[in-house]
Design an enzyme around this catalytic site. Structure first.
Site, PDB file in Angstrom:
ATOM      1  N   ARG A  84       0.398  -0.720  -0.296  1.00 24.62           N
ATOM      2  CA  ARG A  84       0.433   0.320  -0.275  1.00 24.62           C
ATOM      3  C   ARG A  84       0.871   1.073   0.428  1.00 24.62           C
ATOM      4  NH1 ARG A  84      -5.120   2.283   2.268  1.00 24.62           N
ATOM      5  NH2 ARG A  84      -4.956   4.487   1.924  1.00 24.62           N
ATOM      6  N   ARG A  93      -5.547   1.142  -4.738  1.00 26.35           N
ATOM      7  CA  ARG A  93      -4.800   1.113  -3.480  1.00 26.35           C
ATOM      8  C   ARG A  93      -5.173  -0.483  -3.443  1.00 26.35           C
ATOM      9  NH1 ARG A  93      -7.887   4.011   0.378  1.00 26.35           N
ATOM     10  NH2 ARG A  93      -7.486   5.346  -1.610  1.00 26.35           N
ATOM     11  N   ASP A  96      -7.074  -1.371   1.484  1.00 27.81           N
ATOM     12  CA  ASP A  96      -7.175  -0.582   2.891  1.00 27.81           C
ATOM     13  C   ASP A  96      -7.738  -1.092   3.715  1.00 27.81           C
ATOM     14  OD1 ASP A  96      -7.620   2.037   3.683  1.00 27.81           O
ATOM     15  OD2 ASP A  96      -9.767   2.149   2.127  1.00 27.81           O
ATOM     16  N   ASP A  98      -9.716   0.350   7.365  1.00 23.98           N
ATOM     17  CA  ASP A  98     -10.707   1.235   7.753  1.00 23.98           C
ATOM     18  C   ASP A  98     -11.665   0.640   9.313  1.00 23.98           C
ATOM     19  OD1 ASP A  98      -9.791   3.457   6.284  1.00 23.98           O
ATOM     20  OD2 ASP A  98     -11.230   2.693   5.091  1.00 23.98           O
TER      21      ASP A  98
END
Length: 141
Positions: A84, A93, A96, A98
């Site tokens: 990344r 990407r 990812d 989150d």
């Protein structure tokens, strides 16, 4: 043990399914944490102004004793393992990760906002959270 945390996984570069599998395996081995469940993987259109390919997305539910900033640092390390590069906002990407929700906490820091500010606009995240809330925890989690 700890707080229940929803973590979103996404990938639209390279071996998308492999990146998600790597992330799940690494999340399952986090210190002072336990991976409880994972939603199904779904393909979604990219969000934002940058032209790019579709994403594979998934949500996992962790139970953790880590603090939000500690967890975020570990998530960034896992992203880096998969190549990344933090460049263009909303850009493509490899991986990812989150933090979408962290127990009942509300966090407003320069590097971290919880609940994730995009949650109300991401239907697939809402679906995945509902799926996790409706399925029993796995016996091997």
């Amino acid at each position: 043990m700890g707080e229940r945390v929803y973590v979103a996984l996404g990938s639209n570069l390279g071996d998308r399914a492999g990146h998600l599998a790597h992330a799940r395996a690494r999340l399952a081995g986090l210190p002072r944490s336990r991976l409880l469940k994972a939603s199904r993987v779904e393909e979604t259109a990219p969000i934002g102004p940058v032209h790019q390919g579709p994403y594979l997305n998934q949500m996992v539910l962790l139970e953790t004793e880590l603090e939000p900033a500690e967890l975020l640092a570990l998530l960034h390390a896992i992203e880096a393992e998969r190549g990344r590069v933090r460049g263009e906002r909303w850009g493509p990407r490899t991986l990812d990760l989150d933090i979408v929700r962290f127990g009942d906490r509300a966090v407003r820091e320069p590097e971290l906002t919880i609940p994730h500010p995009e949650l109300p606009r991401r239907d697939f995240w809402l679906r995945e959270i509902v799926e996790l809330d409706q399925t029993p925890a796995s016996s091997d989690g």
